[in-house]
Scaffold this motif. Sequence first.
Motif, short mmCIF file in Angstrom:
data_model
loop_
_atom_site.label_atom_id
_atom_site.label_comp_id
_atom_site.label_asym_id
_atom_site.label_seq_id
_atom_site.Cartn_x
_atom_site.Cartn_y
_atom_site.Cartn_z
N VAL A 1 0.84 -1.19 0.00
CA VAL A 1 0.00 0.00 0.00
C VAL A 1 0.88 1.25 0.00
O VAL A 1 1.97 1.26 0.57
CB VAL A 1 -0.97 -0.01 1.21
CG1 VAL A 1 -0.21 0.06 2.53
CG2 VAL A 1 -1.99 1.12 1.11
N ILE A 2 0.40 2.28 -0.65
CA ILE A 2 1.09 3.56 -0.64
C ILE A 2 0.10 4.62 -0.15
O ILE A 2 -1.06 4.63 -0.55
CB ILE A 2 1.68 3.92 -2.03
CG1 ILE A 2 2.53 5.18 -1.94
CG2 ILE A 2 0.61 4.03 -3.08
CD1 ILE A 2 3.45 5.35 -3.12
N CYS A 3 0.57 5.47 0.75
CA CYS A 3 -0.28 6.48 1.35
C CYS A 3 0.33 7.86 1.08
O CYS A 3 1.50 8.10 1.39
CB CYS A 3 -0.37 6.24 2.86
SG CYS A 3 -1.32 7.49 3.75
N TYR A 4 -0.46 8.72 0.48
CA TYR A 4 -0.07 10.11 0.25
C TYR A 4 -0.73 10.96 1.33
O TYR A 4 -1.94 11.11 1.34
CB TYR A 4 -0.51 10.57 -1.14
CG TYR A 4 0.09 9.74 -2.25
CD1 TYR A 4 1.35 10.04 -2.75
CD2 TYR A 4 -0.59 8.65 -2.78
CE1 TYR A 4 1.91 9.28 -3.77
CE2 TYR A 4 -0.03 7.88 -3.79
CZ TYR A 4 1.22 8.20 -4.27
OH TYR A 4 1.77 7.44 -5.28
N ALA A 5 0.07 11.46 2.24
CA ALA A 5 -0.43 12.24 3.37
C ALA A 5 0.16 13.65 3.29
O ALA A 5 1.15 13.88 2.59
CB ALA A 5 -0.02 11.57 4.68
N PRO A 6 -0.43 14.61 4.01
CA PRO A 6 0.13 15.96 4.00
C PRO A 6 1.60 16.00 4.42
O PRO A 6 2.36 16.86 3.96
CB PRO A 6 -0.75 16.71 5.01
CG PRO A 6 -2.07 16.01 4.92
CD PRO A 6 -1.70 14.55 4.74
N SER A 7 2.03 15.05 5.23
CA SER A 7 3.42 15.03 5.69
C SER A 7 4.37 14.31 4.74
O SER A 7 5.58 14.33 4.94
CB SER A 7 3.49 14.38 7.07
OG SER A 7 3.00 13.06 6.99
N GLY A 8 3.84 13.65 3.71
CA GLY A 8 4.69 12.95 2.75
C GLY A 8 4.11 11.62 2.34
O GLY A 8 2.97 11.29 2.65
N VAL A 9 4.93 10.84 1.66
CA VAL A 9 4.52 9.54 1.13
C VAL A 9 4.97 8.44 2.09
O VAL A 9 6.12 8.43 2.53
CB VAL A 9 5.12 9.30 -0.27
CG1 VAL A 9 4.73 7.93 -0.81
CG2 VAL A 9 4.67 10.39 -1.24
N ILE A 10 4.05 7.54 2.41
CA ILE A 10 4.34 6.42 3.28
C ILE A 10 4.11 5.15 2.47
O ILE A 10 3.05 4.99 1.86
CB ILE A 10 3.44 6.42 4.55
CG1 ILE A 10 3.62 7.73 5.32
CG2 ILE A 10 3.75 5.25 5.45
CD1 ILE A 10 2.54 8.70 5.11
N GLU A 11 5.07 4.24 2.47
CA GLU A 11 4.97 3.05 1.64
C GLU A 11 5.02 1.78 2.48
O GLU A 11 5.88 1.64 3.35
CB GLU A 11 6.10 3.02 0.61
CG GLU A 11 6.00 4.19 -0.36
CD GLU A 11 7.07 4.14 -1.43
OE1 GLU A 11 7.15 3.10 -2.13
OE2 GLU A 11 7.81 5.12 -1.57
N GLY A 12 4.10 0.86 2.22
CA GLY A 12 4.07 -0.44 2.86
C GLY A 12 3.11 -0.49 4.04
O GLY A 12 2.88 0.50 4.73
N LYS A 13 2.55 -1.67 4.25
CA LYS A 13 1.55 -1.89 5.30
C LYS A 13 2.07 -1.50 6.68
O LYS A 13 1.40 -0.79 7.43
CB LYS A 13 1.11 -3.35 5.28
CG LYS A 13 0.06 -3.69 6.32
CD LYS A 13 -0.14 -5.21 6.42
CE LYS A 13 -1.39 -5.63 5.74
NZ LYS A 13 -1.74 -7.05 5.99
N ALA A 14 3.25 -1.95 7.04
CA ALA A 14 3.79 -1.66 8.38
C ALA A 14 4.02 -0.17 8.57
O ALA A 14 3.73 0.38 9.63
CB ALA A 14 5.08 -2.44 8.60
N ALA A 15 4.51 0.50 7.54
CA ALA A 15 4.78 1.94 7.64
C ALA A 15 3.48 2.74 7.74
O ALA A 15 3.40 3.71 8.51
CB ALA A 15 5.60 2.41 6.45
#
Length: 125
Positions: free
Chosen positions: A35-49
């Motif tokens: 999974v990849i998450c685009y958040a206001p603080s940046g990009v987060i990659e991977g389920k654990a992250a």
Amino acid sequence: MSNSQAAAVKIAAAYHQAWTTGTLDAAASHLAEDVICYAPSGVIEGKAAVRAFMEPFAASLTQSTLLAVFGTDEEAPLMYNTANRAVPSAPGAELYRIQNDLIVEIRIIFDRLPFALARGDVIEV
């Protein structure tokens, strides 16, 4: 609504319900490993992250209200309002992209100003 629309909405709502009530194991069960998450603080990659990113905010919540959710065949946007001890109202929206019954992408939008003001940050206009 088609079955795939209902599935995307159901998955997004279940994930949202789980993380806003602090049941992070249940929330993580809806995430794809990559999974990849685009958040206001940046990009987060991977389920654990993504889980590690969501956990502190989820733990701080005193309330969350789902305001709207709908979907298409492969995505479900939702809008919500959250509160914690420092911030009585923090609206947000998320767009979930779903593949094979798992969330593969999350785009988070929320107003960071209430949190900055609660921390006492100086805001220049």
